[in-house]
Scaffold this motif. Sequence first.
Motif, short mmCIF file in Angstrom:
data_model
loop_
_atom_site.label_atom_id
_atom_site.label_comp_id
_atom_site.label_asym_id
_atom_site.label_seq_id
_atom_site.Cartn_x
_atom_site.Cartn_y
_atom_site.Cartn_z
N THR A 20 -17.34 69.09 28.89
CA THR A 20 -17.95 68.25 27.87
C THR A 20 -19.33 67.80 28.34
O THR A 20 -19.45 67.17 29.39
N ALA A 21 -20.36 68.12 27.55
CA ALA A 21 -21.72 67.69 27.88
C ALA A 21 -21.88 66.20 27.62
O ALA A 21 -21.21 65.63 26.75
N SER A 22 -22.76 65.58 28.37
CA SER A 22 -23.03 64.15 28.19
C SER A 22 -23.59 63.90 26.78
O SER A 22 -24.16 64.79 26.16
N THR A 23 -23.42 62.67 26.32
CA THR A 23 -23.89 62.29 25.00
C THR A 23 -25.39 62.47 24.87
O THR A 23 -25.89 62.90 23.84
N ASN A 24 -26.13 62.16 25.94
CA ASN A 24 -27.60 62.22 25.91
C ASN A 24 -28.12 63.21 26.94
O ASN A 24 -27.48 63.48 27.95
N THR A 25 -29.32 63.70 26.68
CA THR A 25 -30.05 64.50 27.66
C THR A 25 -31.29 63.72 28.07
O THR A 25 -31.70 62.78 27.39
#
Length: 141
Positions: A20-25
């Motif tokens: 799961t990628a983080s909510t923000n980049t």
Amino acid sequence: MYIDKFAQFSDAQAPTTGTTASTNTFDTGTSTRSIGSGEPIWLVVQCVVTATSGGANTTQVVLQDSADDSTYATVLSGVATAVASITAGVYLLRVVLPSDLRRYLRVAYVIATANLTAGNFDAFLTHDIQDNVARPSGFTV
């Protein structure tokens, strides 16, 4: 330790399965800037709600970078941590950023073996870290 909202990847994010990628980049603003050189910038990933699982789960945190904000590659991997060890307040990753990262950064949570049924995580960049040792009151030196 100061936390800049614009340098925050996750704020109580609750990944449950897979990668799961983080909510923000984080956008460094240019492809020619090396955020990891000069003064150290820390990546901190901390559990804020104790993780639980219906099985023998492990959770690993990885740092990924990208030149175009769409194709990411892992540049740094934390240790795969057993769910029994992921309690509120535990750091899953606390490292100085490597140099020569590409323009965009994100964190990804790798959930393996069994899904998480609970567990929230904060992930952010900061200039310094909390690193004191709490001592009981009333001691003498």
